[in-house]
Design a protein around this motif. Structure first.
Motif, short mmCIF file in Angstrom:
data_model
loop_
_atom_site.label_atom_id
_atom_site.label_comp_id
_atom_site.label_asym_id
_atom_site.label_seq_id
_atom_site.Cartn_x
_atom_site.Cartn_y
_atom_site.Cartn_z
N PHE A 58 2.55 -3.20 7.36
CA PHE A 58 3.51 -2.59 6.43
C PHE A 58 4.87 -3.26 6.55
O PHE A 58 5.53 -3.50 5.53
N ALA A 64 6.24 -4.96 3.29
CA ALA A 64 7.43 -4.33 2.71
C ALA A 64 8.58 -5.32 2.61
O ALA A 64 9.31 -5.35 1.60
N VAL A 81 3.85 -0.10 -3.75
CA VAL A 81 3.03 1.10 -3.94
C VAL A 81 1.55 0.79 -3.77
O VAL A 81 0.84 1.45 -3.01
N VAL A 122 1.89 0.59 0.71
CA VAL A 122 1.67 2.01 0.97
C VAL A 122 0.17 2.33 0.97
O VAL A 122 -0.33 3.06 1.83
N PRO A 131 -1.01 3.28 5.12
CA PRO A 131 -0.31 4.56 4.96
C PRO A 131 0.41 5.02 6.23
O PRO A 131 1.47 5.65 6.14
N ALA A 159 3.63 3.32 6.26
CA ALA A 159 4.53 3.90 5.26
C ALA A 159 5.19 5.16 5.79
O ALA A 159 6.40 5.37 5.61
N ARG A 160 4.40 6.03 6.43
CA ARG A 160 4.98 7.26 7.00
C ARG A 160 6.00 6.94 8.07
O ARG A 160 7.05 7.59 8.16
N ALA A 209 9.25 5.43 6.36
CA ALA A 209 9.83 6.15 5.23
C ALA A 209 11.33 6.44 5.40
O ALA A 209 12.11 6.21 4.46
N VAL A 242 9.65 6.02 -3.87
CA VAL A 242 8.50 5.61 -3.05
C VAL A 242 8.66 6.11 -1.63
O VAL A 242 7.70 6.57 -0.99
N LEU A 284 7.35 9.47 -0.37
CA LEU A 284 5.88 9.60 -0.20
C LEU A 284 5.36 10.91 -0.78
O LEU A 284 4.43 11.51 -0.25
N ILE A 286 6.80 9.19 -6.23
CA ILE A 286 6.07 8.00 -6.68
C ILE A 286 5.99 7.96 -8.20
O ILE A 286 6.10 6.90 -8.82
N LEU A 315 -1.85 9.81 2.13
CA LEU A 315 -0.67 9.70 2.99
C LEU A 315 -0.47 10.92 3.87
O LEU A 315 0.26 10.86 4.86
#
Length: 500
Positions: free
Chosen positions: A220, A224, A268, A272, A276, A279-280, A283, A326, A329, A334, A499
């Protein structure tokens, strides 16, 4: 081959073959006409992709992504690579927007070709850029996604360097270097995922596909950062103002309208969706960077003295709202990011068309030299006012939904951090209104400056033809956001389910 598979192939094959046909056509105007017809056929094919089963379509470990149409055939069997395409409610609006803007830009060249080279070559390059952008939105294989992601680089570099302004070569080099940096990060991120999972299939990878937490965090981060360069997101945005301000009008429209969306879409769909847990974990950092982009972009715009650079820097703030959505989450966030992408593409594409028209007529982009536009060119001033208030988020126009609901999503996320970010983002929205109103005060009001005093009030038919679809879309999306959000509801809800 089913109709859906045929359309997926046609949407990519038409502009690719069209670019060859344009390059092979000896007469310049005839070549530009051929390119415009091909772009029109591509738009028809992209629009027809909406036909099909719109039942439950979304992310999840099983049954994972379920596109409306899907093509999956061997590409390089020895390397286990597949030519895997698909379209759903997340990608289809961006596919149609790409095809529409390319058609408008190719049609615009029938009326005016910027100095620097032949119109035939410019149209051929625009079609090659279209292939890369469409392929990025349709690819469901990580390797294929990377290939299409890279196709855009060289032709866009050539468009900026060949038909841009006085400082075009430096701007093109900066664009290329930043993009190459992002490409290296993307390639490493793709390798990390594929090596760990044993597959490049986005359908199988969505939801994590059993990837360890450490792998997801590393993947990620790399992905990202790569998408942040392309979007561009603060603080990796410094290539954007020069590229926008030096590119020809059609180059700026494609660059702002859809090329930037490759980054936010990749964030996305790929970052993500595939990682996931990463992403968490990231965030809160993404939320802070998003709000920083909103505030920094707005403050810089308040100090800008050049029309195209102001519009370019406004993209930094608008992409900040997309990133904030985004980062929450949540389904609301989104969805806000998706409609914010479309609204930005439509409105900023229109703004760059109008900025190009102003600069072509007055031969200057300095705000202090453009006063009194409404006195001598009221139609052009009126359209500029419409685009500006649409971009600042006036309710009833397309720009409102993405910004408003990104803030709402941050509030819904709850907690001290997200509530603070929501308040700061709302302040950034107020600053957005301030710098666009300042723009209108400087350009459209007051006594006509010498550069503006000699303008005629009329608009060319080609200009109205190119601008009218964007004006209508800004109104349509603003009044009926379900045009974008309705088709994306299923995949977004399922992604949020992954997610949690």
């Amino acid at each position: 081959m089913s109709l859906g598979e045929f359309l997926l192939v046609a949407v990519l094959a038409l502009p690719a073959l069209g670019a060859v046909a344009v390059a092979a056509t000896p007469r310049d105007r005839a070549a530009r006409l051929v390119g415009t017809v091909v772009a029109g056929l591509t738009l028809v094919g992209a629009a027809l992709l909406v036909l099909g089963d719109h039942g439950w379509s979304g992310y999840g470990p099983a049954p994972a992504v379920q596109p409306w149409h899907r093509l999956d055939v061997p590409w390089a069997s020895g390397l286990d690579l597949r030519f895997h395409l698909g379209v759903d409610g997340i990608s289809w609006p961006l596919v149609v927007l790409t095809a529409l803007l390319t058609l408008l830009c190719c049609g615009y060249t029938l009326w005016r070709v910027p100095p620097g080279g032949s119109g035939r070559t410019l149209v051929a390059l625009l079609l090659v850029v279209e292939v890369g952008i469409l392929g990025t939105f349709l690819a469901l294989d990580l390797i294929l996604f990377f290939v299409f992601f890279e196709v855009v680089l060289l032709p866009m570099y050539a468009i900026i360097a060949g038909w841009g302004g006085e400082d075009r070569r430096r701007a093109a080099r900066t664009f290329a270097l930043y993009t190459l940096f992002g490409s290296v990060l993307l390639l490493v991120g793709v390798y990390v995922v594929v090596a760990a999972a044993g597959t490049a299939d986005v359908v199988a990878l969505t939801g994590g596909a059993g990837l360890s937490r450490g792998t997801q965090l590393a993947a990620f981060t790399l992905l990202a950062l790569a998408f942040a360069v392309k979007s561009p997101l603060w603080p990796l945005h410094s290539w954007l103002p020069d590229a926008h301000s030096q590119a020809p009008t059609v180059g700026s429209v494609i660059l702002a309208g859809v090329l930037l969306k490759m980054g936010t879409y990749g964030l996305v769909r790929i970052a993500v969706g595939v990682a996931p847990e990463g992403a968490r974990w990231a965030a809160p950092v993404l939320g802070v960077l998003a709000v920083a982009a909103i505030l920094v972009g707005s403050l810089v715009c308040l100090a800008q003295s050049d029309l195209k650079r102001l519009i370019a820097y406004s993209s930094v703030g608008h992409m900040g709202f997309v990133l904030l959505g985004v980062a929450t989450l949540t389904a609301t966030g989104i969805q806000a990011a998706l409609i914010g992408n479309i609204a930005h593409g439509v409105i900023t594409g229109l703004l760059f068309f109008l900025a190009g028209a102003v600069k072509d007529r007055t031969h200057t982009g300095a705000l202090t030299e453009l006063s009194g536009l409404r006195e001598t060119a009221p139609r052009l001033a009126g359209l500029l006012g419409f685009a500006a208030v649409a971009s600042l988020g006036l309710p009833g126009l397309a720009g409102f939904w993405g910004e408003a609901f990104a803030v709402v999503a941050a509030v819904q996320r709850g907690g001290g951090l997200w509530t603070t970010l929501a308040v700061l983002a709302a302040i950034g929205g107020a600053l957005t209104a301030a710098y666009f109103l300042r723009l209108l005060r400087l350009v459209t009001h007051g006594r006509p400056s010498p550069a503006v005093a000699r303008l005629s009030p009329g608009l060319a038919g080609a200009e109205l033809t190119a601008w009218a679809p964007l004006v209508l879309l800004a109104l349509a999306v603003g009044l009926a956001p379900t045009l974008v959000l309705g088709l994306a509801a299923g995949p977004v809800d399922a992604l949020v389910g992954v997610l949690r």
